[in-house]
Design a protein around this motif. Structure first.
Motif, PDB file in Angstrom:
ATOM      1  N   ASN A  61       7.805   0.316  -6.817  1.00  0.00           N
ATOM      2  CA  ASN A  61       6.578  -0.416  -7.206  1.00  0.00           C
ATOM      3  C   ASN A  61       5.704   0.445  -8.118  1.00  0.00           C
ATOM      4  OD1 ASN A  61       3.693  -1.612  -5.271  1.00  0.00           O
ATOM      5  ND2 ASN A  61       4.284  -2.051  -7.355  1.00  0.00           N
ATOM      6  N   GLY A 110       0.795  -1.220   0.000  1.00  0.00           N
ATOM      7  CA  GLY A 110       0.000   0.000   0.000  1.00  0.00           C
ATOM      8  C   GLY A 110       0.823   1.263   0.000  1.00  0.00           C
ATOM      9  N   HIS A 144       3.909   3.356  -6.103  1.00  0.00           N
ATOM     10  CA  HIS A 144       4.652   3.628  -4.887  1.00  0.00           C
ATOM     11  C   HIS A 144       6.124   3.705  -5.288  1.00  0.00           C
ATOM     12  CE1 HIS A 144       0.778   2.228  -3.538  1.00  0.00           C
ATOM     13  NE2 HIS A 144       1.014   1.049  -4.073  1.00  0.00           N
ATOM     14  N   HIS A 169      14.945  12.010  -3.901  1.00  0.00           N
ATOM     15  CA  HIS A 169      16.203  12.034  -3.149  1.00  0.00           C
ATOM     16  C   HIS A 169      16.354  13.344  -2.392  1.00  0.00           C
ATOM     17  CE1 HIS A 169      17.010   8.305  -4.937  1.00  0.00           C
ATOM     18  NE2 HIS A 169      17.257   8.756  -6.137  1.00  0.00           N
ATOM     19  N   MET A 229      14.570  -6.609  -3.322  1.00  0.00           N
ATOM     20  CA  MET A 229      13.324  -5.847  -3.481  1.00  0.00           C
ATOM     21  C   MET A 229      12.593  -5.595  -2.168  1.00  0.00           C
ATOM     22  SD  MET A 229      11.716  -7.242  -7.010  1.00  0.00           S
ATOM     23  CE  MET A 229      12.397  -8.883  -6.811  1.00  0.00           C
ATOM     24  N   ILE A 230      11.985  -4.420  -2.088  1.00  0.00           N
ATOM     25  CA  ILE A 230      11.132  -4.104  -0.950  1.00  0.00           C
ATOM     26  C   ILE A 230       9.801  -4.826  -1.080  1.00  0.00           C
ATOM     27  CG2 ILE A 230       9.884  -2.223   0.199  1.00  0.00           C
ATOM     28  CD1 ILE A 230      12.175  -0.362  -0.779  1.00  0.00           C
ATOM     29  N   LYS A 231       9.285  -4.872  -2.283  1.00  0.00           N
ATOM     30  CA  LYS A 231       7.973  -5.454  -2.538  1.00  0.00           C
ATOM     31  C   LYS A 231       8.088  -6.577  -3.550  1.00  0.00           C
ATOM     32  CE  LYS A 231       4.647  -1.893  -1.870  1.00  0.00           C
ATOM     33  NZ  LYS A 231       3.803  -0.860  -2.481  1.00  0.00           N
ATOM     34  N   ARG A 254      14.057  13.022   0.594  1.00  0.00           N
ATOM     35  CA  ARG A 254      14.343  11.900   1.485  1.00  0.00           C
ATOM     36  C   ARG A 254      15.672  12.068   2.229  1.00  0.00           C
ATOM     37  NH1 ARG A 254      14.421   5.408   0.207  1.00  0.00           N
ATOM     38  NH2 ARG A 254      13.704   4.842   2.284  1.00  0.00           N
ATOM     39  N   GLY A 312       8.573   5.238  -4.289  1.00  0.00           N
ATOM     40  CA  GLY A 312       9.555   5.167  -3.197  1.00  0.00           C
ATOM     41  C   GLY A 312       9.919   3.745  -2.812  1.00  0.00           C
ATOM     42  N   ASP A 313       9.135   2.769  -3.274  1.00  0.00           N
ATOM     43  CA  ASP A 313       9.452   1.354  -3.017  1.00  0.00           C
ATOM     44  C   ASP A 313       9.798   0.624  -4.305  1.00  0.00           C
ATOM     45  OD1 ASP A 313       8.196   2.042  -0.495  1.00  0.00           O
ATOM     46  OD2 ASP A 313       6.294   1.614  -1.471  1.00  0.00           O
ATOM     47  N   LEU A 344      14.380  -2.663  -8.184  1.00  0.00           N
ATOM     48  CA  LEU A 344      15.154  -1.788  -7.311  1.00  0.00           C
ATOM     49  C   LEU A 344      14.880  -0.340  -7.700  1.00  0.00           C
ATOM     50  CD1 LEU A 344      18.716  -3.373  -6.931  1.00  0.00           C
ATOM     51  CD2 LEU A 344      16.614  -3.851  -5.657  1.00  0.00           C
ATOM     52  N   ILE A 345      14.859   0.542  -6.721  1.00  0.00           N
ATOM     53  CA  ILE A 345      14.626   1.959  -6.991  1.00  0.00           C
ATOM     54  C   ILE A 345      15.682   2.489  -7.972  1.00  0.00           C
ATOM     55  CG2 ILE A 345      14.469   4.248  -5.936  1.00  0.00           C
ATOM     56  CD1 ILE A 345      13.673   2.688  -3.310  1.00  0.00           C
ATOM     57  N   SER A 346      16.919   2.010  -7.790  1.00  0.00           N
ATOM     58  CA  SER A 346      18.009   2.439  -8.677  1.00  0.00           C
ATOM     59  C   SER A 346      17.722   2.144 -10.141  1.00  0.00           C
ATOM     60  CB  SER A 346      19.314   1.732  -8.285  1.00  0.00           C
ATOM     61  OG  SER A 346      19.638   1.982  -6.953  1.00  0.00           O
ATOM     62  N   ASP A 360      12.240  12.340   6.911  1.00  0.00           N
ATOM     63  CA  ASP A 360      11.696  10.977   6.898  1.00  0.00           C
ATOM     64  C   ASP A 360      10.322  11.013   6.244  1.00  0.00           C
ATOM     65  OD1 ASP A 360      13.905  10.140   8.293  1.00  0.00           O
ATOM     66  OD2 ASP A 360      12.919  10.111  10.234  1.00  0.00           O
ATOM     67  N   VAL A 415       4.407   2.202   2.674  1.00  0.00           N
ATOM     68  CA  VAL A 415       5.488   1.212   2.802  1.00  0.00           C
ATOM     69  C   VAL A 415       6.848   1.878   2.969  1.00  0.00           C
ATOM     70  CG1 VAL A 415       6.703  -0.650   1.595  1.00  0.00           C
ATOM     71  CG2 VAL A 415       4.208  -0.601   1.619  1.00  0.00           C
ATOM     72  N   SER A 443       7.634  -4.453  -9.742  1.00  0.00           N
ATOM     73  CA  SER A 443       8.605  -3.692  -8.957  1.00  0.00           C
ATOM     74  C   SER A 443      10.031  -4.065  -9.333  1.00  0.00           C
ATOM     75  CB  SER A 443       8.381  -3.888  -7.452  1.00  0.00           C
ATOM     76  OG  SER A 443       9.037  -5.028  -6.992  1.00  0.00           O
ATOM     77  N   ALA A 495      20.240   4.988  -4.350  1.00  0.00           N
ATOM     78  CA  ALA A 495      18.810   5.298  -4.421  1.00  0.00           C
ATOM     79  C   ALA A 495      17.988   4.342  -3.566  1.00  0.00           C
ATOM     80  CB  ALA A 495      18.336   5.249  -5.868  1.00  0.00           C
ATOM     81  N   ASP A 496      18.494   3.117  -3.415  1.00  0.00           N
ATOM     82  CA  ASP A 496      17.801   2.120  -2.597  1.00  0.00           C
ATOM     83  C   ASP A 496      18.296   2.115  -1.156  1.00  0.00           C
ATOM     84  OD1 ASP A 496      16.237   0.113  -4.607  1.00  0.00           O
ATOM     85  OD2 ASP A 496      18.008   0.943  -5.569  1.00  0.00           O
ATOM     86  N   ARG A 497      19.314   2.936  -0.881  1.00  0.00           N
ATOM     87  CA  ARG A 497      19.982   2.827   0.418  1.00  0.00           C
ATOM     88  C   ARG A 497      20.265   1.355   0.726  1.00  0.00           C
ATOM     89  NH1 ARG A 497      16.465   6.950   4.234  1.00  0.00           N
ATOM     90  NH2 ARG A 497      17.340   8.891   3.474  1.00  0.00           N
TER      91      ARG A 497
END
Lengths: 468, 468
Positions: free
Chosen positions: A383, A155, A378, A242, B187-189, A245, A380-381, A349-351, A249, A158, A347, B107-109
């Motif tokens: 996703n 959701g 989302h 970035h 992955m986070i999700k 963040r 930030g995750d 990796l964010i990278s 937080d 996360v 989803s 970016a993913d920390r």
């Protein structure tokens, strides 16, 4: 197999277990409780039973093992992958009557509940105790905790609070074999061997049925502030994330494209937040109990404007305005539902998100040149929800057939980026044919072997996630 | 089985896999790498191998399967449960040479590392990137991530940051069968079926060997403040915790008794924080980047004084003083190690802690009337370390025999309170006889069946956690 094929002996035995008035076999009920929110499948349930205790669930599972009848566990039926569809004459075990909060442990900030408690009910209960249950999503008003656990629901929060898994301190389950297991018993620290409860979280009801849950609550967030920002191109989305963040937080960082915004505005329940129209929008949220935090956020906002990453924006001035801004994002699913959207929930990796989006975008442009495409998610995750809307003049069948073909192209890109074909919706039946794009052949073999350990007669939600 | 019993063929094959200089069979090495920090067991390793890649680990595991030789995975060997003791002529696979940071994803920390990276090394690496790895404990300077994962290590920051499990986004493992599995890939999700990596976390090397890890980092904490408080009785400890926790996000809440404080002061490296002597002390920590937070903390402190829960206290005025206050708690283990402590590492729900402590206390008073008893622990997580010190005039053997008897009484109370016989040290060999006090017979049967799925020839760390 269908209702009339379930022997009268089994029906009588079920009545003996749960009581005459806790069984339904009428056509409407079989249709209603026999499926989830997925549109593609016609349910074929044999009977719907509404047990009221773990022991009754156990008795049903033992009966089903004895007679070789399959079971589909059923919660709020908001799933989007066909994971709660009774497709082959299953006994549907609905947790609707197991919706009680059993115990509250203030010192632990923990609550013990039955698995049929609705997500929103838990959120409300937490609030009454001065606490907070942070897992939240559009269907929270009807989804049940048991279902949230079965799919490890995620959701909109996360980025700060993690998935459902992160809040589970204990599960009581009835395994496919019919054993009652009390797993982890609410403890934060317990290093006594394999964490079996983590198999049931995200297990999609294929290993057993979760009947009770020990779940952690958090302190309430303080003075939430919401920004909605207009973004000229996707390349600017990640630098914005970035920039914020690194200093603050965030409790949420969501994005959506202009079409998604337009559909919500067309839906007529929310007002446009500012005049500027842009290809993308970002919604972000953070706690600001201290004045310097708001100042800092404003500085970052201005920095983003100077960099050209943001062309316009609005910050909530009140709780009401914050809630209204949130609806721009939260109402997307409902606003597009009339357009028979084909949903993808992927989803990486964010990278990898920028390169990933670029490749997916070119597949979409090439294959769906005439289709409307809603992007949101989302971010930030890592996703992304990719929703293809059906053109009015195309039949459902032709539309889905076309989408299925393009699916494989999309999932090849997911695979190339080591991503997930289902970030938070689960595999169920809709994603099962594509599982190998995210899990190796060997992993799938181990999953099958684990399934046999907990459910040797293969009666628990067969055909979901795995082929048996 | 001992070194000389391992056939020359196997030794040659091992040399072929890792290279001649990555094998040790001399007596000192067998002794050194053949055990962990536990004092009770004499190691009997056959050979120590130092692979440098996942593929080499896989080759060793396949070889061991072929020849029916057992394996003990070895990390920093700081374990306290005998989980990394080679007891029956095992091949010890040391991860010492797999200590590289492989990749960093800002970016993913997130960072991808080899499992032999030392905890402190990861903490330092995170700091160099402007980030923070929050799992911390006394042995962080030598423990390795692979071992942290195998026992789901906890430590002193769990109240805010959770256990090691909470930071793991992906694992590469070699299963007992010899398969390389890349699980969850950072992955986070990812809702694509059973979360296999969660079985390896806390699996004590009995299912396979973790070789690489994707691990999440956090932003660095800002302006940490430390309080040490003198507390007149245990009944006051929990109200203090609630008073602070209701208003402030704590990063730590630790307690220790006067004897523990005394032993640290006797050790001579830290000064007494205040004159007042009390039966118990509390150390708490929180971030205070904004002045009102410090004011709030001072108000709560004064409230606790007025209530009589606190008789004296000190707040850190600098980073140096904060670190020095922390040593009052962190130096306990080292300060008592000369007294051959018998360690218990137990946990219950926080709500049960007061009644639980009372019952344990009466067992201790009854059974150890003449023994010194150090209490300390992570009370904010329900985790208590009970350390019985050996009287000088008692032999090790008599002392441990006595402790083993009392152990059963302690664990009966743990069981009565639905607690854990091992909160963060794992089961290994020392807690194995007591596993049934925390896990049901059925759970243990499922654990055995899962073990057989990943390690059908039962070669992975046999005799640890389970009987085979």
């Amino acid at each position: 197999m269908n209702s009339f094929l379930l022997s009268p002996d089994v029906l009588d035995a079920l009545k003996n277990i749960v009581g005459e008035n806790r069984i339904k076999t009428d056509v409407d009920s079989l249709e209603n409780w026999g499926k989830d929110h997925t549109k593609y499948f016609s349910p074929h349930a044999s009977v719907i039973v509404f047990p009221s205790s773990t022991e009754q669930v156990q008795a049903i599972v033992k009966l089903a093992n004895y007679h070789g009848v399959a079971i589909t566990p059923s919660g709020g039926r908001t799933g989007l992958s066909g994971g709660a569809v009774a497709y082959h004459g299953e006994i549907v075990i609905s947790l609707d009557k197991m919706n009680q909060v059993l115990d509250f442990f203030p010192a632990d900030r923990m609550v013990r509940i039955q698995a049929g408690v609705v997500t929103q009910q838990l959120q409300d209960y937490a609030q009454e105790q001065g606490l907070y249950y942070p897992v939240d999503f559009a269907s929270a008003g009807s989804s049940q905790l048991g279902g949230n656990i079965a799919t490890n629901a995620g959701g909109i929060k996360v980025i700060k609070y993690g998935m459902t898994r992160n809040w589970i301190l204990g599960l009581t389950v009835v395994s496919g074999k019919g054993d009652i297991l009390r797993l982890n018993k609410g403890m934060i620290k317990n290093a006594t061997g394999y964490a079996l409860h983590h198999l049931f979280i995200g297990g999609e009801g294929t290993l057993g049925i979760v009947t009770e849950v020990e779940i952690r609550l958090d302190r309430q967030p303080q003075d939430l502030q919401v920004f909605v920002l207009a973004v000229p191109d996707f390349e600017s989305v990640m630098p914005i994330m970035h920039a914020f963040r690194n200093e603050i937080d965030l409790t949420a960082f969501e994005f959506f494209n202009d079409l998604a915004m337009q559909k919500v505005l067309d839906h007529g329940l929310v007002a446009r937040p500012f005049e500027t129209s842009c290809p993308f929008y970002v919604l972000l949220e953070f706690e600001a109990p201290y004045e310097p935090l708001v100042d800092k956020a404003m500085q970052i906002f201005e920095h983003c404007m100077e960099q050209g990453w943001v062309l316009d924006g609005v910050m909530s001035q009140s709780l009401e305005q914050a809630q209204s801004l949130w609806r721009l994002r939260e109402d997307i699913s409902e606003s597009i539902s009339a357009f028979t959207p084909y949903k993808n929930d992927i989803s990486v990796l964010i990278s990898y998100v920028p390169d990933f989006i670029a490749e997916i975008d070119s597949i979409v442009a090439e294959n769906y040149p005439d289709f409307e495409t809603c992007w949101f998610g989302h971010i930030g995750d890592g996703n992304l929800h990719l929703n293809i809307l059906k053109p009015e003049n195309l039949s459902n069948q032709d539309f889905f057939a076309k989408c299925e073909i393009v699916n494989s192209y999309v999932f090849e890109v997911v695979n190339k980026f080591d991503g997930s074909i289902s970030a938070e919706h689960g595999v169920g039946m809709t994603k099962k044919p594509y599982l190998e794009f995210s899990r190796s052949e060997q992993e799938i073999e181990y999953m099958k072997a684990l399934k046999k350990v907990f459910d040797p007669n293969l009666i628990m939600n067969p055909g979901k996630l795995l082929d048996f």
